[in-house]
Design a protein around this motif. Structure first.
Motif, PDB file in Angstrom:
ATOM      1  N   SER A  96      -0.920  30.922 -57.405  1.00 31.71           N
ATOM      2  CA  SER A  96       0.472  31.132 -57.804  1.00 31.71           C
ATOM      3  C   SER A  96       1.303  29.933 -57.353  1.00 31.71           C
ATOM      4  N   VAL A  97       2.586  30.112 -57.159  1.00 28.01           N
ATOM      5  CA  VAL A  97       3.545  29.015 -57.006  1.00 28.01           C
ATOM      6  C   VAL A  97       3.115  27.938 -56.005  1.00 28.01           C
ATOM      7  N   GLU A  98       2.931  28.292 -54.750  1.00 24.30           N
ATOM      8  CA  GLU A  98       2.630  27.289 -53.722  1.00 24.30           C
ATOM      9  C   GLU A  98       1.296  26.595 -53.983  1.00 24.30           C
ATOM     10  N   GLU A  99       0.268  27.382 -54.270  1.00 23.60           N
ATOM     11  CA  GLU A  99      -1.052  26.814 -54.505  1.00 23.60           C
ATOM     12  C   GLU A  99      -1.066  25.952 -55.762  1.00 23.60           C
ATOM     13  N   ALA A 100      -0.358  26.414 -56.804  1.00 24.94           N
ATOM     14  CA  ALA A 100      -0.315  25.670 -58.054  1.00 24.94           C
ATOM     15  C   ALA A 100       0.368  24.317 -57.864  1.00 24.94           C
ATOM     16  N   SER A 101       1.396  24.280 -57.059  1.00 24.11           N
ATOM     17  CA  SER A 101       2.099  23.031 -56.787  1.00 24.11           C
ATOM     18  C   SER A 101       1.174  22.034 -56.086  1.00 24.11           C
ATOM     19  N   LYS A 102       0.422  22.506 -55.100  1.00 27.99           N
ATOM     20  CA  LYS A 102      -0.536  21.637 -54.402  1.00 27.99           C
ATOM     21  C   LYS A 102      -1.601  21.134 -55.374  1.00 27.99           C
ATOM     22  N   PHE A 103      -2.101  22.052 -56.202  1.00 30.59           N
ATOM     23  CA  PHE A 103      -3.123  21.710 -57.194  1.00 30.59           C
ATOM     24  C   PHE A 103      -2.603  20.613 -58.131  1.00 30.59           C
ATOM     25  N   ARG A 104      -1.377  20.774 -58.628  1.00 28.89           N
ATOM     26  CA  ARG A 104      -0.777  19.794 -59.536  1.00 28.89           C
ATOM     27  C   ARG A 104      -0.706  18.427 -58.865  1.00 28.89           C
ATOM     28  N   ASP A 105      -0.203  18.385 -57.641  1.00 25.23           N
ATOM     29  CA  ASP A 105      -0.068  17.111 -56.939  1.00 25.23           C
ATOM     30  C   ASP A 105      -1.417  16.420 -56.761  1.00 25.23           C
ATOM     31  N   ASP A 145      -0.918  33.457 -61.829  1.00 26.91           N
ATOM     32  CA  ASP A 145       0.359  33.813 -62.459  1.00 26.91           C
ATOM     33  C   ASP A 145       0.749  32.731 -63.462  1.00 26.91           C
ATOM     34  N   SER A 146       1.944  32.880 -64.035  1.00 26.07           N
ATOM     35  CA  SER A 146       2.401  31.941 -65.064  1.00 26.07           C
ATOM     36  C   SER A 146       2.550  30.524 -64.524  1.00 26.07           C
ATOM     37  N   THR A 147       2.879  30.389 -63.249  1.00 28.51           N
ATOM     38  CA  THR A 147       2.984  29.050 -62.668  1.00 28.51           C
ATOM     39  C   THR A 147       1.620  28.384 -62.638  1.00 28.51           C
ATOM     40  N   LEU A 184      -2.098  24.340 -65.101  1.00 29.72           N
ATOM     41  CA  LEU A 184      -3.350  24.035 -65.801  1.00 29.72           C
ATOM     42  C   LEU A 184      -3.078  23.454 -67.187  1.00 29.72           C
ATOM     43  N   VAL A 185      -2.109  24.012 -67.898  1.00 26.15           N
ATOM     44  CA  VAL A 185      -1.755  23.491 -69.220  1.00 26.15           C
ATOM     45  C   VAL A 185      -1.216  22.065 -69.099  1.00 26.15           C
ATOM     46  N   GLY A 186      -0.386  21.820 -68.090  1.00 22.41           N
ATOM     47  CA  GLY A 186       0.127  20.470 -67.863  1.00 22.41           C
ATOM     48  C   GLY A 186      -0.982  19.477 -67.599  1.00 22.41           C
ATOM     49  N   ILE A 236     -11.219  19.007 -68.762  1.00 23.91           N
ATOM     50  CA  ILE A 236     -11.151  20.100 -67.786  1.00 23.91           C
ATOM     51  C   ILE A 236     -12.170  21.144 -68.211  1.00 23.91           C
ATOM     52  N   VAL A 237     -12.920  21.645 -67.242  1.00 21.32           N
ATOM     53  CA  VAL A 237     -13.842  22.752 -67.470  1.00 21.32           C
ATOM     54  C   VAL A 237     -13.518  23.821 -66.436  1.00 21.32           C
ATOM     55  N   LEU A 238     -13.282  25.043 -66.897  1.00 21.57           N
ATOM     56  CA  LEU A 238     -13.023  26.170 -66.004  1.00 21.57           C
ATOM     57  C   LEU A 238     -14.317  26.939 -65.817  1.00 21.57           C
ATOM     58  N   LYS A 239     -14.625  27.289 -64.569  1.00 19.69           N
ATOM     59  CA  LYS A 239     -15.898  27.950 -64.270  1.00 19.69           C
ATOM     60  C   LYS A 239     -15.685  29.199 -63.421  1.00 19.69           C
ATOM     61  N   HIS A 240     -16.573  30.151 -63.603  1.00 21.58           N
ATOM     62  CA  HIS A 240     -16.695  31.333 -62.745  1.00 21.58           C
ATOM     63  C   HIS A 240     -15.434  32.197 -62.701  1.00 21.58           C
ATOM     64  N   LEU A 241     -14.810  32.447 -63.845  1.00 27.32           N
ATOM     65  CA  LEU A 241     -13.631  33.320 -63.894  1.00 27.32           C
ATOM     66  C   LEU A 241     -14.074  34.774 -63.757  1.00 27.32           C
ATOM     67  N   ASN A 242     -13.377  35.528 -62.898  1.00 27.00           N
ATOM     68  CA  ASN A 242     -13.676  36.955 -62.833  1.00 27.00           C
ATOM     69  C   ASN A 242     -13.017  37.645 -64.026  1.00 27.00           C
ATOM     70  N   LYS A 243     -13.288  38.933 -64.197  1.00 29.36           N
ATOM     71  CA  LYS A 243     -12.801  39.650 -65.384  1.00 29.36           C
ATOM     72  C   LYS A 243     -11.279  39.672 -65.474  1.00 29.36           C
ATOM     73  N   ASP A 244     -10.590  39.851 -64.345  1.00 29.84           N
ATOM     74  CA  ASP A 244      -9.126  39.909 -64.367  1.00 29.84           C
ATOM     75  C   ASP A 244      -8.507  38.566 -64.757  1.00 29.84           C
ATOM     76  N   VAL A 245      -9.012  37.502 -64.181  1.00 24.64           N
ATOM     77  CA  VAL A 245      -8.495  36.170 -64.487  1.00 24.64           C
ATOM     78  C   VAL A 245      -8.843  35.795 -65.927  1.00 24.64           C
ATOM     79  N   GLU A 246     -10.041  36.109 -66.345  1.00 19.01           N
ATOM     80  CA  GLU A 246     -10.440  35.823 -67.723  1.00 19.01           C
ATOM     81  C   GLU A 246      -9.560  36.589 -68.712  1.00 19.01           C
ATOM     82  N   ARG A 247      -9.186  37.807 -68.369  1.00 23.65           N
ATOM     83  CA  ARG A 247      -8.312  38.605 -69.228  1.00 23.65           C
ATOM     84  C   ARG A 247      -6.963  37.912 -69.432  1.00 23.65           C
TER      85      ARG A 247
END
Length: 92
Positions: A13-22, A46-48, A53-55, A67-78
Motif C-alpha cells: 500500500s502507500v508507504e511500501e509502494a512509495s519505496k518500491f517506486r523510488d 491497494d490502488s496506490t 506498478l502501472v507507472g 516487468i513480470v509478476l510472479k506468485h500472486l495469491n488468489k486475493d491479489v490475483e483477483r
C-alpha cells in the motif's frame, strides 16, 4: 539481460509502494531491463500499489524494459483481474 527481483511486502500500500517506486525507477535509470516482481508474501494490494506498478510498466515500455509478476495469491490475483490489469502485465 540485466534483471532485478523485488519481493513485495505483505501489505503493498502507500508507504511500501512509495519505496518500491523510488527503488525501481532508480534501477530503471541504471539500466535494469527486467523486473521480476515476486508476490509470494503479499496478501493485500491497494490502488496506490497498482498505480505504482502501472507507472513502472509505462516507464519500462518507454525504454524497452519488462516487468513480470510472479506468485500472486488468489486475493491479489483477483484485484488484477477486476481491474483488467491481468491483460496488461505478464503474470506467472
Amino acid at each position: 539481460m540485466n534483471a532485478q527481483i523485488y519481493m513485495v511486502p505483505s501489505q503493498f500500500s502507500v508507504e511500501e509502494a512509495s519505496k518500491f517506486r523510488d527503488i525501481t525507477y532508480s534501477q530503471l535509470a541504471e539500466g535494469i531491463k527486467l523486473f521480476e516482481i515476486d508476490f509470494s508474501h503479499c496478501a493485500f494490494i491497494d490502488s496506490t500499489g497498482l498505480g505504482v506498478l502501472v507507472g513502472l510498466y509505462k516507464r519500462c515500455q518507454e525504454v524497452g524494459a519488462q516487468i513480470v509478476l510472479k506468485h500472486l495469491n488468489k486475493d491479489v490475483e483477483r484485484v488484477f483481474k477486476m481491474t483488467r490489469l491481468d491483460h496488461v502485465f505478464t503474470i506467472h
